[in-house]
Motif scaffolding. Structure first.
Motif, mmCIF file in Angstrom:
data_model
loop_
_atom_site.group_PDB
_atom_site.id
_atom_site.type_symbol
_atom_site.label_atom_id
_atom_site.label_comp_id
_atom_site.label_asym_id
_atom_site.label_seq_id
_atom_site.Cartn_x
_atom_site.Cartn_y
_atom_site.Cartn_z
ATOM 1 N N UNK A 152 3.560 -36.506 -74.474
ATOM 2 C CA UNK A 152 2.470 -37.417 -74.133
ATOM 3 C C UNK A 152 2.632 -38.088 -72.774
ATOM 4 N N UNK A 153 3.865 -38.128 -72.248
ATOM 5 C CA UNK A 153 4.131 -38.856 -71.008
ATOM 6 C C UNK A 153 4.971 -38.019 -70.041
ATOM 7 N N UNK A 154 4.542 -36.815 -69.710
ATOM 8 C CA UNK A 154 5.361 -35.965 -68.830
ATOM 9 C C UNK A 154 5.514 -36.519 -67.422
ATOM 10 N N UNK A 155 4.492 -37.185 -66.898
ATOM 11 C CA UNK A 155 4.590 -37.746 -65.546
ATOM 12 C C UNK A 155 5.665 -38.818 -65.486
ATOM 13 N N UNK A 156 5.683 -39.671 -66.507
ATOM 14 C CA UNK A 156 6.669 -40.739 -66.552
ATOM 15 C C UNK A 156 8.082 -40.180 -66.656
ATOM 16 N N UNK A 157 8.241 -39.126 -67.463
ATOM 17 C CA UNK A 157 9.553 -38.508 -67.606
ATOM 18 C C UNK A 157 10.032 -37.927 -66.285
ATOM 19 N N UNK A 158 9.134 -37.246 -65.572
ATOM 20 C CA UNK A 158 9.533 -36.644 -64.298
ATOM 21 C C UNK A 158 9.838 -37.701 -63.247
ATOM 22 N N UNK A 159 9.097 -38.806 -63.272
ATOM 23 C CA UNK A 159 9.387 -39.894 -62.331
ATOM 24 C C UNK A 159 10.785 -40.451 -62.584
ATOM 25 N N UNK A 160 11.103 -40.675 -63.853
ATOM 26 C CA UNK A 160 12.411 -41.189 -64.221
ATOM 27 C C UNK A 160 13.505 -40.196 -63.831
ATOM 28 N N UNK A 161 13.274 -38.900 -64.072
ATOM 29 C CA UNK A 161 14.261 -37.871 -63.734
ATOM 30 C C UNK A 161 14.502 -37.824 -62.230
ATOM 31 N N UNK A 162 13.437 -37.970 -61.447
ATOM 32 C CA UNK A 162 13.585 -37.964 -59.993
ATOM 33 C C UNK A 162 14.462 -39.120 -59.535
ATOM 34 N N UNK A 163 14.275 -40.282 -60.139
ATOM 35 C CA UNK A 163 15.102 -41.434 -59.783
ATOM 36 C C UNK A 163 16.564 -41.174 -60.129
ATOM 37 N N UNK A 164 16.825 -40.528 -61.275
ATOM 38 C CA UNK A 164 18.198 -40.213 -61.665
ATOM 39 C C UNK A 164 18.840 -39.243 -60.674
ATOM 40 N N UNK A 165 18.078 -38.229 -60.269
ATOM 41 C CA UNK A 165 18.601 -37.240 -59.329
ATOM 42 C C UNK A 165 18.986 -37.892 -58.008
ATOM 43 N N UNK A 166 18.282 -38.950 -57.653
ATOM 44 C CA UNK A 166 18.558 -39.666 -56.404
ATOM 45 C C UNK A 166 19.611 -40.762 -56.579
ATOM 46 N N UNK A 167 20.371 -40.681 -57.681
ATOM 47 C CA UNK A 167 21.449 -41.631 -57.985
ATOM 48 C C UNK A 167 20.950 -43.016 -58.378
ATOM 49 N N UNK A 168 19.698 -43.091 -58.812
ATOM 50 C CA UNK A 168 19.117 -44.324 -59.368
ATOM 51 C C UNK A 168 19.366 -45.543 -58.496
ATOM 52 N N UNK A 169 19.031 -45.495 -57.207
ATOM 53 C CA UNK A 169 19.323 -46.637 -56.343
ATOM 54 C C UNK A 169 18.568 -47.909 -56.715
ATOM 55 N N UNK A 170 17.428 -47.781 -57.395
ATOM 56 C CA UNK A 170 16.594 -48.946 -57.684
ATOM 57 C C UNK A 170 16.814 -49.517 -59.080
ATOM 58 N N UNK A 171 17.478 -48.755 -59.953
ATOM 59 C CA UNK A 171 17.634 -49.222 -61.327
ATOM 60 C C UNK A 171 19.066 -49.097 -61.828
ATOM 61 N N UNK A 172 20.019 -48.916 -60.917
ATOM 62 C CA UNK A 172 21.411 -48.729 -61.342
ATOM 63 C C UNK A 172 21.932 -49.934 -62.122
#
Length: 212
Positions: free
Chosen positions: A109-129
């Motif tokens: 139901x929320x594939x866009x949200x999942x991909x956004x979260x995954x992208x942040x993880x791949x970038x080492x989560x600089x904004x939510x670490x």
């Protein structure tokens, strides 16, 4: 994604029109960020997708980073909530299976949200670490301790509780984050049924893994 005031994205004092415009911007930004990431996204793209002028978007947000930050903050709370729902009062295997099913439903139901979260993880989560090492870690520790208690009581098969949680994240979010790959490998015949098939497979997988 519901961008109502309950999401934390709408500060008090906003008019109905202002709330509506902000909601339109968030919806458009979610599309753009999930496709291009923060680096590739532009305010022009977000404005175009929202059907607004760029000055109109800037009126509400002074930068794409501001929009991205608010999206992530709302997404984190939504993403964590299914783990919170694992209840110590329930039957252990059923509670964990229900968590698996909630996570898979979110991927559907929320594939866009999942991909956004995954992208942040791949970038080492600089904004939510800080959140990952704080609130999320505390919640995982809490639920891992609950599962370990069930294991000690013989109600769940022996396993590493934290890696169980990681595996649930991996096996469910895969269907959103790698949707193109899943559909490509399964082919058109499975287009409409892939989530039902995943639900059945993951139910069998985790039932066998968890049952003492």
């Amino acid at each position: 994604m519901n961008f109502s005031s309950k999401s934390g994205l709408e500060p008090g004092g906003k008019t109905r029109i202002q709330r509506q415009k902000r909601s339109e911007i968030f919806e458009a930004a979610l599309d753009v960020f999930s496709e291009a990431g923060l680096r590739g996204a532009t305010l022009d793209q977000i404005a175009t997708r929202a059907g607004l002028s760029k000055p109109n978007v800037v009126y509400y947000f002074d930068s794409k980073e501001a929009i991205y930050r608010d999206l992530l903050e709302a997404l984190l709370d939504i993403w964590i909530d299914p783990l919170r729902q694992i209840s110590p009062e329930g039957e252990p295997v059923a509670e964990i299976l229900a968590y698996v099913h909630r996570k898979l439903a979110m991927s559907k139901d929320m594939p866009r949200e999942s991909r956004l979260f995954a992208t942040e993880m791949i970038q080492n989560a600089p904004r939510i670490s800080e959140v990952l090492q704080g609130d999320l870690k505390a919640l995982v520790d809490e639920k891992a301790a609950l599962i370990e208690g069930w294991i000690a009581d013989g109600r769940v098969a022996p396993l590493d509780a934290r890696h169980l949680i990681f595996s649930i994240w991996a096996t469910t979010q895969h269907y959103a984050d790698f949707d193109v790959q899943v559909r490509g490998v399964l082919g058109p015949a499975h287009e409409a049924s892939r989530f039902d098939e995943a639900h059945a497979f993951l139910t069998t997988l985790y039932t066998r893994m968890l049952t003492p």
